[in-house]
Design an enzyme around this catalytic site. Structure first.
Site, PDB file in Angstrom:
ATOM      1  N   LYS A 178       0.834  -1.209   0.000  1.00  0.00           N
ATOM      2  CA  LYS A 178       0.000   0.000   0.000  1.00  0.00           C
ATOM      3  C   LYS A 178       0.874   1.267   0.000  1.00  0.00           C
ATOM      4  O   LYS A 178       0.611   2.228  -0.724  1.00  0.00           O
ATOM      5  CB  LYS A 178      -0.908  -0.007   1.237  1.00  0.00           C
ATOM      6  CG  LYS A 178      -1.716   1.254   1.432  1.00  0.00           C
ATOM      7  CD  LYS A 178      -2.739   1.415   0.343  1.00  0.00           C
ATOM      8  CE  LYS A 178      -3.436   2.752   0.410  1.00  0.00           C
ATOM      9  NZ  LYS A 178      -4.361   2.967  -0.688  1.00  0.00           N
ATOM     10  N   CYS A 232      -3.959  10.421   1.516  1.00  0.00           N
ATOM     11  CA  CYS A 232      -3.188   9.239   1.090  1.00  0.00           C
ATOM     12  C   CYS A 232      -1.831   9.645   0.518  1.00  0.00           C
ATOM     13  O   CYS A 232      -0.809   9.506   1.175  1.00  0.00           O
ATOM     14  CB  CYS A 232      -3.980   8.440   0.066  1.00  0.00           C
ATOM     15  SG  CYS A 232      -5.364   7.567   0.789  1.00  0.00           S
TER      16      CYS A 232
END
Ligand SMILES: NC(=O)c1ccc[n+]([C@@H]2O[C@H](COP(=O)([O-])OP(=O)(O)OC[C@H]3O[C@@H](n4cnc5c(N)ncnc54)[C@H](O)[C@@H]3O)[C@@H](O)[C@H]2O)c1
Length: 377
Positions: A178, A232
């Protein structure tokens, strides 16, 4: 499947139980009211027993860019008293490498009786705001357990609703996966942003040269913009940098370039506005969210630019059809802004802004389009 949603914010719990949405996301509203009516989803602020626990709480960074794991660890300590043998705990929050192991340690500190009897897996979210429902079902997912049994159990869980392929791995690899996805995106955007500044210095149109360079079969340069925002891309690379500072020079530089781009662009805007030689110019800023067609303003470069402009100029009118009101920002409609603005600055490519090309008043203004809307031909 009976689902209980736990949120520490009472307002979120109340909204969900009423079947109303507290965020902007296409198609989610109808689904939410349907599952709440059927009673297959209820929300509450305290935890209770379950077979599977999913943790999807925020993972911001602190002032000094150190990852803040307090939300994840609080959620872990909230569920721990309710855990029973063979339960599956899935962490979906974006986390530094090693967080799943740390979560397990924390559980055992509170509940040594669960040693070897609790299954922890990490499965990062990959959804794009604005397309969450589709992507939740169709995206491929990486699933890594602390043990093989945990991985298998988590795969079985996601198979119930995910149509995309599910890739088994271990927890550390899934955590790393991720982080590198987001660092990769941030680095590629930084390349485009750096190019745009070089092009300006060389008096070359960045978008034109990028389009031409992309005619090469193996080149795919992204679009430059006012910087990189959101919780993010603007945050997760710091999780890698914090853990391996000596080995992340490129990732660190990319982050710095993207932060610098926002400041650089603000200076450019000052110059453009000052070239008007107008006392107290009326400046309309279009967009404050971190990207188009969503309401999220976290780490938003557009918002930062509007805030910096507000310090220098008196008459700032801000337009954003998606964002909620922000303290210190005077939100008006497009019509109000266009009626009196001397300068129109486009900072977010919201779809409703594209329609402004039909509006003749735009042609009489200084238009600064930093998101490639190509408003004034
Ligand atoms: N939203 C996305 O598109 C997306 C995509 C990929 C990854 N992620 C990751 O998912 C995680 C969550 O992101 P988000 O945007 O949903 O965050 P968010 O800031 O919207 O927070 C989600 C909810 O968690 C609640 N919360 C905080 N502490 C809690 C606790 N102890 N128990 C129960 N609820 C608690 C908050 O009140 C909030 O309503 C982050 O790690 C993020 O990086 C999100």
């Amino acid at each position: 499947m009976a689902v209980t949603g736990i949120d520490t914010q009472e307002s979120v719990v109340k909204a969900v139980n009423k079947g109303t949405l507290h965020i902007t996301e296409p198609d989610l509203s109808g689904l939410l009211s349907q599952v709440v009516q059927k009673k297959s989803l209820t929300a509450q602020s305290t935890t209770k027993k379950a077979d599977t626990f999913i943790i999807a709480v925020p993972t911001p960074f602190k002032e000094n860019k150190v990852p803040d794991l307090s939300f994840v660890l609080t959620a872990i300590s909230m569920i721990t008293p309710h855990l029973t043998k063979d339960n599956l705990v899935i962490i979906e929050s974006t986390c530094p490498v090693g967080t799943s192991q740390e979560a397990y340690k924390n559980i055992l500190n509170q509940r040594p009786d669960l040693k070897g009897h609790i299954h922890i897996a990490y499965c990062p979210e990959r959804v794009l705001p604005g397309r969450i429902l589709y992507e939740l079902e169709h995206n491929e997912r990486v699933i890594g357990g602390l043990t093989k049994v945990a991985t298998d159990k988590a795969i079985q869980f996601y198979e119930k609703f995910v149509k995309g392929n599910l890739f088994p791995t271990n927890a550390k690899t899934a955590e790393m996966c991720k982080l590198i996805e987001n660092a990769y995106r941030d680095t590629n955007i930084a390349f485009a942003n750096e190019l745009s500044m070089v092009c300006k210095a060389e008096n070359i149109a960045a978008n034109d040269v990028i389009t031409l360079a992309n005619k090469h079969p193996r080149v795919n340069i992204l679009n430059p913009g006012p910087g990189v925002g959101g919780h993010c891309l603007a945050v997760d690379p710091w999780f890698l940098i914090h853990k391996q500072p000596k080995l992340t020079k490129l990732i660190h530089t990319a982050r710095t370039v993207n932060l610098e781009k926002t400041k650089w662009l603000t200076q450019e805007i000052y110059q453009e506005i000052d070239s008007l030689n107008k006392k107290d110019p009326r400046i309309a800023c279009f967009g404050i969210t971190y990207k188009a067609d969503i309401d999220d303003i976290r780490q938003s470069p557009a918002l930062q630019i509007v805030q910096m402009l507000s310090k220098k100029y008196k008459n700032i009118l801000t337009v954003d059809p998606f964002a909620d009101p922000v303290q210190g920002i005077h939100l008006v409609t497009s019509e109000e802004a266009l009626a009196s603005a001397d300068v129109c600055i486009f900072l977010v490519a919201h779809k409703p802004f594209k329609g402004l090309i039909q509006n003749n008043t735009l042609k009489k203004k200084l238009v600064l389009d930093y998101v490639n809307l190509k408003l004034v031909p």
